[in-house]
Design an enzyme around this catalytic site. Structure first.
Site, PDB file in Angstrom:
ATOM      1  N   GLY A   1      14.022   6.349   1.464  1.00 29.43           N
ATOM      2  CA  GLY A   1      13.281   5.183   1.061  1.00 29.43           C
ATOM      3  C   GLY A   1      14.320   5.049  -0.091  1.00 29.43           C
ATOM      4  O   GLY A   1      13.682   3.878  -0.759  1.00 29.43           O
TER       5      GLY A   1
ATOM      6  N   THR B   1       2.901  10.681   1.698  1.00 25.98           N
ATOM      7  CA  THR B   1       4.246  11.283   1.857  1.00 25.98           C
ATOM      8  C   THR B   1       4.387  12.777   0.829  1.00 25.98           C
ATOM      9  O   THR B   1       4.229  12.514  -0.558  1.00 25.98           O
ATOM     10  CB  THR B   1       5.647  11.185   2.010  1.00 25.98           C
TER      11      THR B   1
ATOM     12  N   GLY C   1      10.108   8.114  -4.005  1.00 24.07           N
ATOM     13  CA  GLY C   1      10.964   6.777  -2.722  1.00 24.07           C
ATOM     14  C   GLY C   1      10.274   5.920  -2.422  1.00 24.07           C
ATOM     15  O   GLY C   1       9.535   5.470  -3.234  1.00 24.07           O
ATOM     16  N   ASP C   2      10.194   5.034  -1.310  1.00 21.11           N
ATOM     17  CA  ASP C   2       9.502   3.692  -0.810  1.00 21.11           C
ATOM     18  C   ASP C   2       7.946   4.193  -0.365  1.00 21.11           C
ATOM     19  O   ASP C   2       7.315   2.883  -0.699  1.00 21.11           O
ATOM     20  CB  ASP C   2      10.293   3.678   0.224  1.00 21.11           C
TER      21      ASP C   2
ATOM     22  N   ARG D   1      11.930  12.039  -9.068  1.00 21.33           N
ATOM     23  CA  ARG D   1      12.632  10.989  -8.038  1.00 21.33           C
ATOM     24  C   ARG D   1      11.289   9.997  -7.276  1.00 21.33           C
ATOM     25  O   ARG D   1      10.222  10.915  -6.720  1.00 21.33           O
ATOM     26  CB  ARG D   1      13.225  11.188  -6.856  1.00 21.33           C
TER      27      ARG D   1
ATOM     28  N   THR E   1       7.218  11.612   7.094  1.00 20.88           N
ATOM     29  CA  THR E   1       6.126  10.651   5.839  1.00 20.88           C
ATOM     30  C   THR E   1       5.263  10.507   7.413  1.00 20.88           C
ATOM     31  O   THR E   1       5.453   9.760   7.791  1.00 20.88           O
ATOM     32  CB  THR E   1       7.372   9.352   5.264  1.00 20.88           C
TER      33      THR E   1
ATOM     34  N   SER F   1       6.169  17.743   5.520  1.00 17.58           N
ATOM     35  CA  SER F   1       6.478  16.604   4.530  1.00 17.58           C
ATOM     36  C   SER F   1       5.634  15.699   4.446  1.00 17.58           C
ATOM     37  O   SER F   1       5.769  14.433   3.370  1.00 17.58           O
ATOM     38  CB  SER F   1       7.180  15.699   5.421  1.00 17.58           C
TER      39      SER F   1
ATOM     40  N   THR G   1       9.541   4.578   7.305  1.00 15.99           N
ATOM     41  CA  THR G   1       9.894   6.482   7.296  1.00 15.99           C
ATOM     42  C   THR G   1      11.103   6.348   6.952  1.00 15.99           C
ATOM     43  O   THR G   1      11.653   5.398   7.351  1.00 15.99           O
ATOM     44  CB  THR G   1       9.057   6.874   8.323  1.00 15.99           C
ATOM     45  N   GLY G   2      12.036   7.400   6.480  1.00 17.14           N
ATOM     46  CA  GLY G   2      13.180   7.896   5.852  1.00 17.14           C
ATOM     47  C   GLY G   2      13.882   7.255   4.377  1.00 17.14           C
ATOM     48  O   GLY G   2      12.762   7.604   3.480  1.00 17.14           O
TER      49      GLY G   2
HETATM   50  N1  ASP Z   1      10.106   8.177   2.877  1.00 22.29           N
HETATM   51  C1  ASP Z   1       9.821   8.601   2.078  1.00 22.29           C
HETATM   52  C2  ASP Z   1      10.935   8.841   1.001  1.00 22.29           C
HETATM   53  O1  ASP Z   1      11.730   8.164   1.085  1.00 22.29           O
HETATM   54  C3  ASP Z   1      10.527  10.283   3.118  1.00 22.29           C
HETATM   55  C4  ASP Z   1      10.770  10.030   4.317  1.00 22.29           C
HETATM   56  O2  ASP Z   1      10.156   9.635   5.128  1.00 22.29           O
HETATM   57  O3  ASP Z   1      11.401  11.214   5.279  1.00 22.29           O
HETATM   58  O4  ASP Z   1      10.159   9.563  -0.023  1.00 22.29           O
END
Ligand code: ASP
Length: 330
Positions: free
Chosen positions: A244, A208, A220-221, A218, A190, A80, A241-242
């Site tokens: 985004g 990440t 993310g956050d 794309r 991440t 990741s 994390t998670g």
């Molecule tokens: N936050 C990351 C994203 O959305 C992905 C992750 O943390 O799993 O790109």
């Protein structure tokens, strides 16, 4: 010697310039015990260890988080982050990263291809350009101009996973319980890392390969200052994390830092940010989304919270290495 006495003594002995130098050395000594590094996910203890080595060698929190997150970036087994990260829908590994220091300096790269250490490029954006974000081809061009080497980031393991995914080709960033279980199995995701150094300065880094099988382009956050990472030396720092898209929706890390500014503990602050999303999107929606926040205030207190169970935070301080299981909202 207490601080007032120290100031009086130094004041009597030294001109003003020397005084300020000595004061910062004094503050450094006082806060030595406060040095700490935290990161998202238990699997990042090795990264914490690297950052901790920097801190005890007297390096800045900025150097610590930079060196720390380079560990999973270079690890082909970590699917990741960096080398070996899972690719997008088209089989291309694109990296996102950002970095922020105690003085509000920021740098980020988004959709960077073929460069292992996205965080190092983000730091160069911060230090060598008048900009704060570079994206795609421009980020790659900038990296190559600064001596980075092109590498193939798609390992055979990641390629195999992508080929298997292609059979169904369904992209669903909403997290199922099975996906969460898988994440726990691999024990990392991440990496967001926050640290305080012996000068009481805070810094953070986040890097990440983003959500696996995302649309090409794309973002993310994680590389967005205020979403995946935020640092305010007067208050504290946070990282996420998670999914985004959901973190961006609530300006996640900034929201956590603002909650700490208004007196909440790091754990409460993470919870408050998550509650904001639940209020906005409703419980049924949020039950399919995983977000985990970590936070560190300028007193060295830490906290974490997630929407769904099974998020973890890795902590390293003078007492050793520790993994904290996060409480969850839903
Ligand atoms: N936050 C990351 C994203 O959305 C992905 C992750 O943390 O799993 O790109």
């Amino acid at each position: 010697m207490n601080r007032r006495k120290f100031v009086q003594t130094i004041g009597a002995l030294a001109p003003l310039t020397t005084l300020s130098k000595n004061l910062s050395a004094f503050e450094g000594n006082v806060s030595q015990k406060k040095s700490i590094v935290i990161s998202t996910w238990s699997g990042n203890t090795k990264a914490n260890e690297k950052a901790w080595e920097q801190l005890i060698a007297g390096k800045s929190a900025l150097d610590a988080v930079h060196q720390g997150v380079m560990v999973p970036e270079a690890d082909p087994e970590d699917m990741s982050v960096g080398l070996g990260g899972l690719p997008d829908r088209d089989g291309i590994v694109t990296l996102d990263a950002c970095i922020m220091d105690h003085a509000g300096n920021i740098g980020a790269v988004m959709g960077l291809e073929n460069i292992v250490h996205a965080i190092s490029v983000a730091r160069l954006v911060m230090e060598k350009t008048p900009h704060v974000q570079l994206v795609g081809d421009g980020a790659l061009q900038f990296a190559l101009e600064h001596g980075f080497e092109k590498e193939n980031l798609l390992t055979s393991k990641s390629k195999k996973a992508w080929k298997a995914w292609l059979k169904q080709s369904q992209y669903n960033p909403m997290t199922t319980v099975e996906e969460i279980e898988k994440r726990i199995e691999k024990n990392h995701d991440t990496i967001g890392m926050l640290a305080i150094d012996s000068f009481s300065n805070l810094s953070g880094a986040c890097t990440t390969s983003g959500m696996a099988y995302k649309l090409h382009g794309r973002v993310g956050d994680s590389p967005i200052i205020g979403a995946g990472l935020y640092v305010d030396n007067e208050v504290g720092a946070a990282s996420a994390t998670g999914v985004g898209e959901e973190v961006v929706r609530i300006c996640g890390s900034h929201t956590v830092v603002e909650a700490m500014r208004y007196g909440h503990s790091p754990e409460e602050a993470c919870k408050i940010a998550l509650e904001r999303l639940v209020k906005m999107k409703g419980k049924p929606y949020c039950q399919k989304v995983q977000i985990g926040f970590i936070a560190l205030n300028n007193k060295g207190e830490t906290g974490c919270y997630s929407l769904l169970p099974n998020f973890t935070m890795a902590v390293r301080n003078e007492e050793g290495s520790n993994v904290i299981s996060s409480k969850s909202l839903l």
